[in-house]
Write an enzyme that holds these catalytic residues in place. Structure first.
Site, mmCIF file in Angstrom:
data_model
loop_
_atom_site.group_PDB
_atom_site.id
_atom_site.type_symbol
_atom_site.label_atom_id
_atom_site.label_comp_id
_atom_site.label_asym_id
_atom_site.label_seq_id
_atom_site.Cartn_x
_atom_site.Cartn_y
_atom_site.Cartn_z
ATOM 1 N N HIS A 109 -14.901 0.223 124.648
ATOM 2 C CA HIS A 109 -15.495 0.630 123.373
ATOM 3 C C HIS A 109 -15.005 -0.337 122.291
ATOM 4 O O HIS A 109 -14.171 -1.199 122.538
ATOM 5 C CB HIS A 109 -15.077 2.060 123.021
ATOM 6 C CG HIS A 109 -15.702 3.101 123.884
ATOM 7 N ND1 HIS A 109 -16.762 3.885 123.472
ATOM 8 C CD2 HIS A 109 -15.425 3.493 125.149
ATOM 9 C CE1 HIS A 109 -17.111 4.702 124.442
ATOM 10 N NE2 HIS A 109 -16.311 4.496 125.477
ATOM 11 N N GLU B 11 -10.270 0.381 123.441
ATOM 12 C CA GLU B 11 -10.918 0.104 122.154
ATOM 13 C C GLU B 11 -10.642 -1.354 121.811
ATOM 14 O O GLU B 11 -9.502 -1.734 121.527
ATOM 15 C CB GLU B 11 -10.377 1.025 121.065
ATOM 16 C CG GLU B 11 -10.774 2.482 121.229
ATOM 17 C CD GLU B 11 -12.199 2.772 120.777
ATOM 18 O OE1 GLU B 11 -12.878 1.849 120.284
ATOM 19 O OE2 GLU B 11 -12.627 3.932 120.919
ATOM 20 N N HIS C 57 -21.877 3.413 123.555
ATOM 21 C CA HIS C 57 -22.367 3.485 122.175
ATOM 22 C C HIS C 57 -23.131 2.222 121.810
ATOM 23 O O HIS C 57 -22.635 1.102 121.983
ATOM 24 C CB HIS C 57 -21.197 3.711 121.221
ATOM 25 C CG HIS C 57 -20.511 5.024 121.423
ATOM 26 N ND1 HIS C 57 -19.152 5.195 121.355
ATOM 27 C CD2 HIS C 57 -21.043 6.256 121.706
ATOM 28 C CE1 HIS C 57 -18.859 6.469 121.576
ATOM 29 N NE2 HIS C 57 -19.994 7.127 121.804
#
Length: 249
Positions: free
Chosen positions: A134, A204, A7
Site C-alpha cells: 500500500h 506502506e 486501493h
C-alpha cells in the site's frame, strides 16, 4: 504471495511487486535467487483493483479514487476492497455509508476482486507468507489491524514481530502492529492470518513528497528498498518460525 493495489490511487503499490518479479527474473542465475526459485512457489499479483486504477487516471488528472468500481444502489461509486474481507467485517475503521472512502460493501466478500483473491489463497494451502503493498507511510505492519489487542498466539506473535522488525531494518521503515496506525476491520492481512494462518504483512510504501502521487522518480528506489525484505519473506515461507530461531538466507 505479493499483492498490490487494493486501493486505486496507490499506484506505487503496483510498481514495487512488478519490479520484484523483474528482479527475480533478471537475477535468476544468482545462487541465492536461484535457490528461492527452485524451492518456493512465488506469486506476484501486482494489481488487485484494475478498474479502479484505470478510473483514477481516466481523465488525465488524478481523481484520488480509492475504491473499486461497484455502482451502489444509490449510484455512489465503489467499495473499499481492504475493508471487504470477512475477519471482523463491519467494525471500526470501516463505514456503512456508500459515499465514504472506507465503505465496506453490503457484506463480507461482496466484491469480485476480494472474492477472487480469497479463492486464490484458499486453493493454495501451501502459502505461508504474504505481503500486501500500500502507500504511503513507510511502515511495516502486522496483525491485528481490526482490534488493538495483540495476536493471541504468543509464538506467532513472536514470529510476526521478528519478521516485521527484520524487514523494517532492510527497508528503513517502521515496524508496528497495524492497529497502532489506526484500527481498521475487514482488511486482507487480518483475514488471511485468521482464516488461513498465513503470516501476512502490510507494507506502506514511501509517499516521497507527493503522498499518493509521488511521481515516477521514486519508483526505482522504492523497489530497491523493498527487494531484500521480499526475498527474506520468500525464504521464510518454508518455516516462519525460523525468524526467531536463527534461520537465515
Amino acid at each position: 504471495v505479493f499483492v498490490g493495489r487494493h486501493h486505486a490511487r496507490e499506484h506505487l503499490s503496483v510498481e514495487v511487486p512488478l519490479l520484484l518479479a523483474v528482479h527475480l527474473a533478471e537475477k535468476r542465475n544468482d545462487p541465492a535467487v536461484r535457490k528461492l526459485l527452485e524451492t518456493r512457489d512465488i506469486y506476484v499479483i501486482p494489481m488487485l483493483n484494475p478498474d479502479g486504477a484505470e478510473y483514477d487516471i481516466s481523465t488525465g488528472q488524478y481523481k484520488w479514487h480509492r475504491k473499486n468500481m461497484r455502482i451502489n444502489p444509490d449510484q455512489e461509486l465503489g467499495v473499499d476492497l481492504n475493508r471487504n474481507y470477512a475477519f471482523l467485517w463491519g467494525g471500526a475503521g470501516s463505514s456503512g455509508s456508500t459515499w465514504s472512502d472506507t465503505y465496506r460493501g453490503p457484506s463480507a466478500f461482496s466484491e469480485p476482486e476480494s472474492t477472487a483473491f480469497k479463492a486464490f489463497l484458499e486453493a493454495r494451502p501451501n502459502v505461508k507468507t504474504l505481503n500486501s503493498y500500500h502507500s504511503y507511510g513507510e511502515l511495516l505492519l502486522y496483525p491485528w489491524g481490526g482490534k488493538d489487542t495483540p495476536i493471541e498466539d504468543a509464538r506467532d506473535l513472536k514470529a510476526f514481530k521478528a519478521m516485521a522488525e527484520a524487514m523494517a531494518g532492510m527497508t528503513g521503515y517502521t515496524a508496528e502492529q497495524s492497529s497502532d496506525l489506526y484500527v481498521a476491520t475487514g482488511d486482507c492481512t487480518d483475514w488471511s492470518y485468521a482464516a488461513l494462518r498465513i503470516f501476512s504483512f502490510t507494507t506502506e510504501l514511501t509517499g516521497g513528497k507527493g503522498g499518493f502521487y509521488p511521481g515516477a522518480g521514486v519508483i526505482e528506489k522504492a523497489a530497491k528498498d523493498n527487494i531484500q525484505a521480499a526475498l527474506y519473506l520468500i525464504d521464510l515461507a518454508d518455516d516462519p518460525y525460523r525468524s526467531f530461531s536463527g534461520g537465515k538466507m
